[in-house]
Write an enzyme that holds these catalytic residues in place. Structure first.
Site, PDB file in Angstrom:
ATOM      1  CD  GLU A   1      -3.095  -1.155   2.183  1.00 53.79           C
ATOM      2  OE1 GLU A   1      -2.671  -0.550   3.778  1.00 53.79           O
ATOM      3  OE2 GLU A   1      -3.445  -2.006   2.675  1.00 53.79           O
TER       4      GLU A   1
ATOM      5  CG  ASN B   1      -0.559  -6.889  -1.263  1.00 53.56           C
ATOM      6  OD1 ASN B   1      -1.642  -7.444  -1.592  1.00 53.56           O
ATOM      7  ND2 ASN B   1      -0.858  -6.969  -0.057  1.00 53.56           N
TER       8      ASN B   1
ATOM      9  CG  HIS C   1      -9.792  -6.064   1.649  1.00 49.02           C
ATOM     10  ND1 HIS C   1     -10.050  -6.659   2.024  1.00 49.02           N
ATOM     11  CD2 HIS C   1      -8.612  -5.873   1.495  1.00 49.02           C
ATOM     12  CE1 HIS C   1      -8.954  -7.370   2.464  1.00 49.02           C
ATOM     13  NE2 HIS C   1      -7.414  -6.456   2.189  1.00 49.02           N
TER      14      HIS C   1
ATOM     15  CD  GLU D   1      -4.122  -8.502   1.716  1.00 54.98           C
ATOM     16  OE1 GLU D   1      -5.245  -6.863   2.224  1.00 54.98           O
ATOM     17  OE2 GLU D   1      -3.334  -7.778   2.087  1.00 54.98           O
TER      18      GLU D   1
ATOM     19  CG  ASP E   1     -12.190  -9.422   2.912  1.00 59.33           C
ATOM     20  OD1 ASP E   1     -11.941  -8.525   1.943  1.00 59.33           O
ATOM     21  OD2 ASP E   1     -11.554  -9.673   3.781  1.00 59.33           O
TER      22      ASP E   1
HETATM   23  C1  XIL Z   1      -6.237  -6.259   8.473  1.00 62.76           C
HETATM   24  C2  XIL Z   1      -6.213  -7.483   9.204  1.00 62.76           C
HETATM   25  O1  XIL Z   1      -7.034  -8.397   8.959  1.00 62.76           O
HETATM   26  C3  XIL Z   1      -6.592  -7.678  10.622  1.00 62.76           C
HETATM   27  O2  XIL Z   1      -6.633  -8.174  11.609  1.00 62.76           O
HETATM   28  C4  XIL Z   1      -5.923  -6.033  11.226  1.00 62.76           C
HETATM   29  O3  XIL Z   1      -6.219  -5.268  12.741  1.00 62.76           O
HETATM   30  C5  XIL Z   1      -5.470  -5.169  10.527  1.00 62.76           C
HETATM   31  O4  XIL Z   1      -4.714  -5.503   9.462  1.00 62.76           O
HETATM   32  N1  XIL Z   1      -4.816  -4.681   3.424  1.00 62.76           N
HETATM   33  C6  XIL Z   1      -4.279  -5.473   4.305  1.00 62.76           C
HETATM   34  C7  XIL Z   1      -4.036  -6.269   5.659  1.00 62.76           C
HETATM   35  O5  XIL Z   1      -2.235  -5.777   3.771  1.00 62.76           O
HETATM   36  O6  XIL Z   1      -2.789  -6.114   6.060  1.00 62.76           O
HETATM   37  C8  XIL Z   1      -5.009  -5.643   6.206  1.00 62.76           C
HETATM   38  O7  XIL Z   1      -5.313  -6.668   7.282  1.00 62.76           O
HETATM   39  C9  XIL Z   1      -5.980  -5.307   5.285  1.00 62.76           C
HETATM   40  C10 XIL Z   1      -6.109  -4.658   4.065  1.00 62.76           C
END
Ligand code: XIL
Length: 398
Positions: free
Chosen positions: A193, A242, A278, A307, A309
């Site tokens: 990020e 990422n 996400h 990641e 979801d």
């Molecule tokens: C999130 C985790 O799922 C949580 O448990 C934590 O409190 C905060 O981070 N992008 C990312 C991840 O790269 O590391 C993040 O994970 C979600 C967004």
């Protein structure tokens, strides 16, 4: 996407979580499943697979060249919930993780605040336990993450370091962490990020406003150094950028496209570009996801979905409607198919597989039900959408 926790972390609770975690994980590591020699572990995995669907799992449905992964719950928001550490204590969770997935990502356990909580102390136990579990269950590991603006320890952010000291701290961290797991981590999200949401540039600015401490203090060149140091520490690991909000072809993903081309022209060891994914059903699906992955593939990079979801605004009773479930299943399927359609997209990870431990309700007001299984590990339509797309790709010879 703006990330705001609904309730602020209290340092005290976080410290309790931190202090307990090594003990819990050491306990977990001494359970028969984690500590037994390989044949017993294989037997354990077979038994787990039997208990939870036999051959009927995501990893067994997948084409041979695709790793199907999940985040491993622990740390971060989990430390503030009223359940015990899932990876250490939830046997069904562990069994299903072994049976369903061929790749594991530490959700928080390799982030700076967790693995390096004091300047002179590394808390390796939780990540060690994940790597060991993965080996015993024939899974690969995605390391996450080495260079980020978020979840950094206070000693780092509040420390009064000179630029030279900061540079040395970053180098030591990357070489220590990557070196420790050398040969056992398949891919590292080296830089996470680093680009502003609107794609106008790198995250330069105060850490309180989402600035990346490394780039802000040490300049853009530090990105290349981070990749070089990681490569020195583990020449086999594939090194990734990422980010979120880069699913489609837009200003932010194009910023990465240009940056990576420049880095590769300088000979910097960048291997891949990863899309977090996400998503929310309240927005349209990014229909150009495959085209976007494809343009990075054409640069000679590996790509990954890391990641995924798919959250939704829940009705008042908290139960998704069947139309919502169907839309969610469609988003999961399309994200997977986009990856399957790109030759070097070899890693597809969902950010948790049960709603029981999902980060979504903690971070997104009124949204939830974002994973592929309910709290009770019941498979949702989204699970079956993934499974059938994997099977089709496997039999279709991807
Ligand atoms: C999130 C985790 O799922 C949580 O448990 C934590 O409190 C905060 O981070 N992008 C990312 C991840 O790269 O590391 C993040 O994970 C979600 C967004």
């Amino acid at each position: 996407m703006r990330l705001h926790r609904k309730s602020p972390t209290t340092t005290a609770r976080r410290l309790v979580g931190l202090a307990l975690a090594p003990t819990l994980l050491a306990l977990a590591a001494s359970t028969p499943a984690a500590a037994a020699p390989r044949p017993a572990a294989e037997k354990g995995q077979a038994q787990a697979a039997q208990r939870h669907g036999g051959q009927d799992t995501l990893r067994r449905s997948a084409p041979r060249d695709l790793f199907v992964g999940t985040a491993v719950a622990g740390g971060g928001h989990h430390a503030e919930q009223d359940y015990a550490d899932p990876f250490a204590y939830d046997v069904e969770y562990r069994d299903r993780m072994a049976a369903e997935f061929s790749s594991l990502s530490p959700e928080n356990q390799a982030k700076w605040e967790y693995i390096h909580p004091r300047r002179d102390f590394y808390n390796f136990y939780p990540m060690d336990a994940i790597v060991r579990f993965a080996q015993e269950n024939h899974q690969v590991v995605r390391g996450h993450t080495l260079f980020w603006h978020s979840q950094n320890p206070e000693w780092l952010e509040q420390g009064d370091f000179t630029d030279a000291e900061l540079r040395a701290i970053l180098k030591e961290h990357i070489q220590t962490v990557v070196g420790r797991y050398a040969g056992r981590v398949q891919q590292w999200d080296v830089a996470n990020e680093i680009v502003r949401d609107d794609g106008s540039g790198l995250r330069v600015g105060p850490t309180s406003e989402g600035g990346n401490i490394w780039i802000t203090r040490l300049g853009e060149g530090i990105i290349a150094d981070a990749f070089r140091w990681a490569h020195e520490a583990d020449p086999q690991a594939k090194l990734f950028f990422n980010d979120y909000g880069v699913e489609g072809i837009n200003a932010k993903s194009t910023y990465y496209y240009d940056l990576i081309q420049d880095l590769k022209a300088e000979g910097v060891p960048v291997d891949g570009f990863a899309i977090q994914g996400h998503l929310s059903t309240q927005y349209g699906f990014p229909g150009d996801l495959q085209a976007n992955l494809q343009r990075f593939d054409a640069l000679g990079l590996e790509t990954a979905v890391t990641e995924l979801d798919v959250r939704m605004v829940l009705p008042e009773n908290g139960v998704p409607t069947s139309a919502q479930q169907a839309q969610q299943a469609d988003y999961y399927r399309r994200a997977l198919q986009a990856c399957l359609g790109v030759e070097e997209c070899n890693s597809f990870t969902i950010w948790g597989f049960t709603d029981k431990y999902s980060w979504v309700p903690v971070f997104f007001a009124s949204e939830g039900s974002a994973t592929v299984m309910t709290d009770d590990y019941e498979r949702k339509p989204a699970y079956y959408a993934l499974q059938s797309a994997l099977r089709a790709a496997r039999t279709g010879g991807r």
